[in-house]
Design a protein around this motif. Structure first.
Motif, PDB file in Angstrom:
ATOM      1  N   TRP A   1       0.802  -1.228   0.000  1.00  0.00           N
ATOM      2  CA  TRP A   1       0.000   0.000   0.000  1.00  0.00           C
ATOM      3  C   TRP A   1       0.834   1.278   0.000  1.00  0.00           C
ATOM      4  N   LYS A   2       2.117   1.180   0.385  1.00  0.00           N
ATOM      5  CA  LYS A   2       2.924   2.405   0.375  1.00  0.00           C
ATOM      6  C   LYS A   2       3.159   2.926  -1.040  1.00  0.00           C
ATOM      7  N   ASN A   3       2.913   2.063  -2.043  1.00  0.00           N
ATOM      8  CA  ASN A   3       3.138   2.459  -3.443  1.00  0.00           C
ATOM      9  C   ASN A   3       1.946   3.178  -4.079  1.00  0.00           C
ATOM     10  N   ILE A   4       1.058   3.709  -3.261  1.00  0.00           N
ATOM     11  CA  ILE A   4      -0.207   4.275  -3.730  1.00  0.00           C
ATOM     12  C   ILE A   4      -0.025   5.362  -4.801  1.00  0.00           C
ATOM     13  N   TRP A   5       1.120   6.028  -4.803  1.00  0.00           N
ATOM     14  CA  TRP A   5       1.386   7.032  -5.856  1.00  0.00           C
ATOM     15  C   TRP A   5       1.247   6.446  -7.259  1.00  0.00           C
ATOM     16  N   LEU A   6       1.643   5.171  -7.423  1.00  0.00           N
ATOM     17  CA  LEU A   6       1.521   4.533  -8.739  1.00  0.00           C
ATOM     18  C   LEU A   6       0.067   4.517  -9.205  1.00  0.00           C
ATOM     19  N   ASN A   7      -0.867   4.537  -8.270  1.00  0.00           N
ATOM     20  CA  ASN A   7      -2.290   4.627  -8.632  1.00  0.00           C
ATOM     21  C   ASN A   7      -2.733   6.075  -8.773  1.00  0.00           C
ATOM     22  N   GLU A   8      -2.617   6.826  -7.676  1.00  0.00           N
ATOM     23  CA  GLU A   8      -3.262   8.144  -7.620  1.00  0.00           C
ATOM     24  C   GLU A   8      -2.504   9.221  -8.401  1.00  0.00           C
ATOM     25  N   GLY A   9      -1.189   9.142  -8.416  1.00  0.00           N
ATOM     26  CA  GLY A   9      -0.423  10.126  -9.184  1.00  0.00           C
ATOM     27  C   GLY A   9      -0.791  10.051 -10.664  1.00  0.00           C
TER      28      GLY A   9
ATOM     29  N   GLU B   1       0.607  24.154 -16.731  1.00  0.00           N
ATOM     30  CA  GLU B   1      -0.104  25.168 -15.935  1.00  0.00           C
ATOM     31  C   GLU B   1      -0.629  24.568 -14.633  1.00  0.00           C
ATOM     32  N   LEU B   2      -1.144  23.353 -14.711  1.00  0.00           N
ATOM     33  CA  LEU B   2      -1.668  22.717 -13.496  1.00  0.00           C
ATOM     34  C   LEU B   2      -0.537  22.404 -12.530  1.00  0.00           C
ATOM     35  N   ALA B   3       0.611  21.953 -13.073  1.00  0.00           N
ATOM     36  CA  ALA B   3       1.772  21.680 -12.224  1.00  0.00           C
ATOM     37  C   ALA B   3       2.233  22.965 -11.534  1.00  0.00           C
ATOM     38  N   ASP B   4       2.305  24.030 -12.308  1.00  0.00           N
ATOM     39  CA  ASP B   4       2.724  25.316 -11.738  1.00  0.00           C
ATOM     40  C   ASP B   4       1.736  25.782 -10.669  1.00  0.00           C
ATOM     41  N   TYR B   5       0.468  25.544 -10.932  1.00  0.00           N
ATOM     42  CA  TYR B   5      -0.562  25.950  -9.975  1.00  0.00           C
ATOM     43  C   TYR B   5      -0.398  25.189  -8.656  1.00  0.00           C
ATOM     44  N   VAL B   6      -0.191  23.891  -8.747  1.00  0.00           N
ATOM     45  CA  VAL B   6      -0.020  23.096  -7.517  1.00  0.00           C
ATOM     46  C   VAL B   6       1.210  23.588  -6.768  1.00  0.00           C
TER      47      VAL B   6
ATOM     48  N   VAL C   1       3.787  15.538   3.475  1.00  0.00           N
ATOM     49  CA  VAL C   1       3.375  14.186   3.070  1.00  0.00           C
ATOM     50  C   VAL C   1       4.227  13.746   1.886  1.00  0.00           C
ATOM     51  N   LYS C   2       4.893  12.607   2.055  1.00  0.00           N
ATOM     52  CA  LYS C   2       5.726  12.083   0.968  1.00  0.00           C
ATOM     53  C   LYS C   2       4.860  11.194   0.082  1.00  0.00           C
ATOM     54  N   PRO C   3       4.612  11.606  -1.155  1.00  0.00           N
ATOM     55  CA  PRO C   3       3.737  10.781  -2.010  1.00  0.00           C
ATOM     56  C   PRO C   3       4.269   9.358  -2.200  1.00  0.00           C
ATOM     57  N   GLY C   4       5.594   9.199  -2.121  1.00  0.00           N
ATOM     58  CA  GLY C   4       6.187   7.877  -2.334  1.00  0.00           C
ATOM     59  C   GLY C   4       6.076   6.964  -1.135  1.00  0.00           C
ATOM     60  N   ASP C   5       5.708   7.521   0.013  1.00  0.00           N
ATOM     61  CA  ASP C   5       5.577   6.720   1.245  1.00  0.00           C
ATOM     62  C   ASP C   5       4.794   7.544   2.266  1.00  0.00           C
ATOM     63  N   PRO C   6       3.494   7.765   1.977  1.00  0.00           N
ATOM     64  CA  PRO C   6       2.713   8.733   2.772  1.00  0.00           C
ATOM     65  C   PRO C   6       2.318   8.240   4.164  1.00  0.00           C
TER      66      PRO C   6
ATOM     67  N   GLN D   1      -2.667   8.106   3.022  1.00  0.00           N
ATOM     68  CA  GLN D   1      -2.649   7.461   1.707  1.00  0.00           C
ATOM     69  C   GLN D   1      -3.454   8.219   0.668  1.00  0.00           C
ATOM     70  N   PHE D   2      -4.540   8.854   1.096  1.00  0.00           N
ATOM     71  CA  PHE D   2      -5.417   9.524   0.127  1.00  0.00           C
ATOM     72  C   PHE D   2      -5.433  11.038   0.327  1.00  0.00           C
ATOM     73  N   ASP D   3      -4.337  11.557   0.871  1.00  0.00           N
ATOM     74  CA  ASP D   3      -4.196  13.006   1.024  1.00  0.00           C
ATOM     75  C   ASP D   3      -3.967  13.666  -0.343  1.00  0.00           C
ATOM     76  N   ASP D   4      -4.278  14.960  -0.421  1.00  0.00           N
ATOM     77  CA  ASP D   4      -4.078  15.717  -1.664  1.00  0.00           C
ATOM     78  C   ASP D   4      -2.649  15.585  -2.189  1.00  0.00           C
ATOM     79  N   ALA D   5      -1.700  15.493  -1.276  1.00  0.00           N
ATOM     80  CA  ALA D   5      -0.298  15.434  -1.710  1.00  0.00           C
ATOM     81  C   ALA D   5      -0.049  14.225  -2.605  1.00  0.00           C
ATOM     82  N   VAL D   6      -0.690  13.091  -2.294  1.00  0.00           N
ATOM     83  CA  VAL D   6      -0.478  11.886  -3.100  1.00  0.00           C
ATOM     84  C   VAL D   6      -0.997  12.118  -4.519  1.00  0.00           C
ATOM     85  N   TYR D   7      -2.108  12.860  -4.616  1.00  0.00           N
ATOM     86  CA  TYR D   7      -2.730  13.117  -5.920  1.00  0.00           C
ATOM     87  C   TYR D   7      -2.030  14.273  -6.648  1.00  0.00           C
TER      88      TYR D   7
END
Ligand code: ARG
Ligand code: ZN
Length: 489
Positions: free
Chosen positions: A334-342, A362-367, A380-385, A390-396
């Protein structure tokens, strides 16, 4: 309460042959968890499931679910007993035809002791008869079974299976499924894959669904209620089955205006990710009150709230992107959740660009710009949140930003080759972020350790990003971009 029973036959054999206790002594209980550090008790050790056959009956008026699960598996060690993850009431368990003793343990463990120990590499057939009212059962103080005015829905992540079928509940053990559910005439039952048959008898209608490709337990969904079911075929040839609660009220139009685009969006995503990996696609919108959507395999779950502000093709893109990133290629842990949500979020960014609502840059710059360095977002580390994030905005959002950084580093040709190649590389399997990094390095010929570390594994805002000129945008565009980013997960 269940007592362990020693079968008379086993006693007689033991007294006659000394070899039996000696060999049985080398057999040990399967672990109560598969070994995921985020969720130590999830899944189990000692066996590998290949197929679940669930033959069930559900009464919406009382929320009673009953039936039989037949599980085909193979042992991966010498086993004296093994666990299944389950919360309903079990009346009988058989292993290879023989009645087995069983008891419960921990939060959601059904411990099965077969009459005779099982050698490593043995094919086993486990039959579990059960019944219960899922809405009355909880583990760790929570319950993810959603009752609705006309039925119920099983769709959550990472916990959904315990309330309706016994399983080895972890994405590492994927299996095919036959899910057959009888409901009172006039009610429908929705699940994954293709509808093999419907039949009616004595006031009950049985819906039999089949998933013929490996599927993770949490991606197996079940919904009973009064649905309008639509069928079509995408231009690219993918059969689509959608279902809408007849009780969506004001959200009905926007829900259909979004989910009926499934075929179009599956075909559009195939251009980036390669051929659609399953034999059916679609989604369902029951009359639930919780807010999220979930990439349940081939048949996405959408809360009506996803359509409360109007049509939302973006959430459909997100959940369909998961069919490649998350469903066909599943997490090793489950720590690899970035592979899904990113990646599902990045697909929304590609859609935004396609729709002229903001480019990926533009979206990247906005974030990047909208979260100051002291914002907890960057901790929050997206690679190991961690399991609580696991489902925080940072992961997405930071997760998708990391993908845009990868794109800039390797260049568009390599990037889009990676995006399309990865789902083929691990189709129907499991993978980790480390596997992805190795694959991206192989395709691009670049060393990417520092990039992955900075964007996925540091609990702080990466410095020194040169914003594209387009980041200097007018207030109205900012608003639009914010809407695209917040769109939906
Ligand atoms: N994977 C889902 C999505 O982003 C998220 C589900 C989050 N789970 C929840 N119970 N809210 O599409
Ligand atoms: Zn998602």
């Amino acid at each position: 309460m269940h007592r362990r029973i020693i079968a008379p036959g086993a006693l007689a054999a033991a007294s006659l042959m000394l070899a039996i206790p000696a060999s049985a002594a080398s057999h040990s209980p399967g672990a109560p968890g598969i070994g995921d550090p985020y969720y130590p008790a999830y899944g189990n050790g000692g066996y590998d499931v290949s197929h679940y056959d669930l033959r069930l009956k559900y009464q919406p008026a009382t929320d009673e679910l009953s039936g039989t699960a037949t599980i085909l598996a193979r042992t991966t060690q010498d086993l004296s007993s093994f666990d299944l993850d389950f919360l309903l009431d079990v009346s009988e368990v058989r292993v290879n035809g023989a009645k087995a003793s069983f008891t419960t343990s921990g939060q959601h463990e059904l411990v099965v002791t077969p009459r005779t120990p099982l050698d490593k590499g043995t094919p086993i057939t486990v039959v579990v008869r059960y019944s219960g009212v899922p809405s009355t059962k909880s583990a760790y103080g929570f319950n993810t079974w959603h009752r609705t005015p006309d039925g119920a829905v099983a769709a959550d992540e990472p916990e959904a299976a315990w309330w309706w079928y016994p399983s080895n509940d972890h994405p590492l053990d994927k299996a095919t499924y036959d899910v057959s559910v009888a409901v009172p005439d006039g009610t429908q039952a929705i699940s994954n894959g293709t509808l093999q048959s419907t039949s009616s008898q004595l006031g009950w209608t049985r819906y039999s669904w089949r998933q013929n490709k490996p599927q993770a337990t949490y991606l197996t969904t079940l919904a009973m209620g009064k649905f309008d079911i639509t069928t079509s075929t995408s231009e690219g040839g993918v059969p689509v089955v959608n279902a809408y609660s007849k009780d969506l009220g004001d959200n009905d139009g926007a829900a259909r205006a979004s989910v009926e685009r499934t075929g179009e969006l599956v075909d559009w995503l195939s251009g980036y990710f390669g051929p659609y990996p399953f034999s059916s696609a679609g989604g369902y919108v029951p009359n639930t009150t919780t807010g999220y959507a979930l990439e349940t395999q081939t048949r996405v779950y959408y809360s009506p709230k996803q359509f409360a502000k109007g049509s939302n093709a973006s959430v459909v893109v997100h959940e369909l992107a998961h069919q490649w990133y998350g469903d066909s290629v599943s997490l090793k842990g489950w720590k690899n959740i970035w592979l899904n949500e990113g990646f599902a979020t990045y697909a929304q960014w590609l859609w935004s660009e396609h729709e002229g609502e903001g480019t990926t840059q533009e979206l990247a710059d906005y974030v990047y710009a909208s979260h100051p360095a002291d914002d907890a977002f960057w901790t929050v580390k997206p690679g190991d949140p961690g399991p609580d994030h696991q489902f925080d905005d940072a992961v997405y959002d930071r997760g998708a930003l990391a993908i845009q950084e990868l794109r800039k580093t390797v260049g568009d040709d390599a990037f889009f080759a990676i995006l399309k190649g990865w789902p083929q590389e691990h189709a129907y399997g499991n993978a980790s972020i480390a596997d992805f990094q190795a694959y991206a390095e192989k395709v691009s010929g670049k060393s990417l350790g520092a990039l992955f570390d900075t964007w996925l594994f540091q609990p702080s805002k990466p410095a020194g990003v040169a914003l594209a000129k387009s980041a200097v945008v007018q207030p109205r565009s900012w608003k639009k971009i914010a809407a695209a980013v917040d769109g939906a997960h």
